[in-house]
Write a protein that holds these residues in place. Structure first.
Motif, PDB file in Angstrom:
ATOM      1  N   VAL A  12       0.837  -1.202   0.000  1.00 34.48           N
ATOM      2  CA  VAL A  12       0.000   0.000   0.000  1.00 34.48           C
ATOM      3  C   VAL A  12       0.868   1.245   0.000  1.00 34.48           C
ATOM      4  O   VAL A  12       0.648   2.166  -0.778  1.00 34.48           O
ATOM      5  CB  VAL A  12      -0.967  -0.009   1.206  1.00 34.48           C
ATOM      6  N   THR A  13       1.869   1.286   0.867  1.00 31.69           N
ATOM      7  CA  THR A  13       2.709   2.481   0.939  1.00 31.69           C
ATOM      8  C   THR A  13       3.537   2.644  -0.326  1.00 31.69           C
ATOM      9  O   THR A  13       3.804   3.758  -0.750  1.00 31.69           O
ATOM     10  CB  THR A  13       3.626   2.446   2.178  1.00 31.69           C
ATOM     11  N   ALA A  16       1.467   4.483  -3.212  1.00 28.59           N
ATOM     12  CA  ALA A  16       0.789   5.760  -2.942  1.00 28.59           C
ATOM     13  C   ALA A  16       0.633   6.511  -4.247  1.00 28.59           C
ATOM     14  O   ALA A  16       1.565   6.645  -5.024  1.00 28.59           O
ATOM     15  CB  ALA A  16       1.597   6.581  -1.946  1.00 28.59           C
ATOM     16  N   ARG A  20      -5.804   2.233  -5.167  1.00 32.47           N
ATOM     17  CA  ARG A  20      -5.596   1.759  -3.806  1.00 32.47           C
ATOM     18  C   ARG A  20      -6.195   0.392  -3.543  1.00 32.47           C
ATOM     19  O   ARG A  20      -6.077  -0.126  -2.454  1.00 32.47           O
ATOM     20  CB  ARG A  20      -6.141   2.779  -2.839  1.00 32.47           C
ATOM     21  N   TRP A  21      -6.870  -0.186  -4.472  1.00 35.07           N
ATOM     22  CA  TRP A  21      -7.366  -1.537  -4.277  1.00 35.07           C
ATOM     23  C   TRP A  21      -7.262  -2.277  -5.594  1.00 35.07           C
ATOM     24  O   TRP A  21      -7.266  -1.694  -6.665  1.00 35.07           O
ATOM     25  CB  TRP A  21      -8.793  -1.545  -3.743  1.00 35.07           C
ATOM     26  N   TRP A  76      -7.285  -4.339   5.843  1.00 38.23           N
ATOM     27  CA  TRP A  76      -6.948  -3.333   4.826  1.00 38.23           C
ATOM     28  C   TRP A  76      -7.524  -1.975   5.189  1.00 38.23           C
ATOM     29  O   TRP A  76      -6.895  -0.943   4.991  1.00 38.23           O
ATOM     30  CB  TRP A  76      -7.461  -3.765   3.450  1.00 38.23           C
ATOM     31  N   GLU A  80      -5.456   1.428   5.155  1.00 36.55           N
ATOM     32  CA  GLU A  80      -5.738   2.462   4.145  1.00 36.55           C
ATOM     33  C   GLU A  80      -6.646   3.582   4.648  1.00 36.55           C
ATOM     34  O   GLU A  80      -6.606   4.685   4.111  1.00 36.55           O
ATOM     35  CB  GLU A  80      -6.420   1.826   2.927  1.00 36.55           C
ATOM     36  N   ARG A  81      -7.525   3.248   5.585  1.00 40.19           N
ATOM     37  CA  ARG A  81      -8.515   4.218   6.056  1.00 40.19           C
ATOM     38  C   ARG A  81      -9.375   4.723   4.902  1.00 40.19           C
ATOM     39  O   ARG A  81      -9.675   5.905   4.798  1.00 40.19           O
ATOM     40  CB  ARG A  81      -7.851   5.395   6.777  1.00 40.19           C
ATOM     41  N   ASP A  82      -9.775   3.822   4.018  1.00 36.55           N
ATOM     42  CA  ASP A  82     -10.563   4.160   2.841  1.00 36.55           C
ATOM     43  C   ASP A  82     -11.814   3.288   2.828  1.00 36.55           C
ATOM     44  O   ASP A  82     -11.776   2.124   2.423  1.00 36.55           O
ATOM     45  CB  ASP A  82      -9.726   3.944   1.578  1.00 36.55           C
TER      46      ASP A  82
END
Length: 157
Positions: A12-13, A16, A20-21, A76, A80-82
């Motif tokens: 994930v990082t 950036a 994001r998925w 996840w 991600e906070r998404d």
């Protein structure tokens, strides 16, 4: 598992600014020892002539897939906070589960070599799942039209 240097946190990082998925959802099953497709093939092989065992095994396998997939989506989400990405992952998970169920139904339980229009089975999604953004904790209501029809014509006896 998310904290490993080779795991999803690093992925994930490292991405950036990119999507994001993953559309393929290979990342939702964080356990590297769980392969839904391989497990389904194994179940079909073991139970190909025993529909009761196939149905029971399918229910167990789909529960395991849902549990593992939901846990993966939760992990996840923590990274991600998404919320939208999480909802998409949950919708993709449900796609895979319903796809597996559909495959077993039309291949083993109610096989029709060359189905007529009235013998085809369709799954239709509405609401958040239909939009591809299934909220955590949501369920899916299925209309068993084929099963009702088969019962009416005596095919389930």
């Amino acid at each position: 598992m998310l904290g490993s240097s080779e795991g999803p946190v690093r992925q994930v990082t490292a991405r950036a600014g990119e999507a994001r998925w993953k559309d393929s959802l290979t990342d939702i099953f964080l356990d590297s020892d769980f392969d839904l497709d391989a497990a389904l093939v194994d179940l079909e092989r073991r139970c190909q002539h025993d529909h009761a065992a196939l149905r029971a095994g399918l229910i167990t396998l789909m529960r395991e897939a849902l549990d593992r997939g939901r846990e993966g989506a939760r992990q996840w989400l923590e990274v991600e906070r998404d919320g939208i990405a999480c909802a998409r992952r949950l919708s993709g998970l449900m796609d895979r589960v319903l796809g597996a169920i559909h495959h077993v139904l039309v291949t083993h339980i109610y096989p029709v070599g060359n189905p007529s229009t009235s013998e085809r089975l369709a799954i239709v999604a509405t609401g958040g799942y239909g939009r591809g953004t299934m909220a955590p904790g949501s369920d899916v209501a299925l209309f068993a039209g084929l099963l009702v029809h088969l019962a009416e014509v005596g095919a389930l006896d």
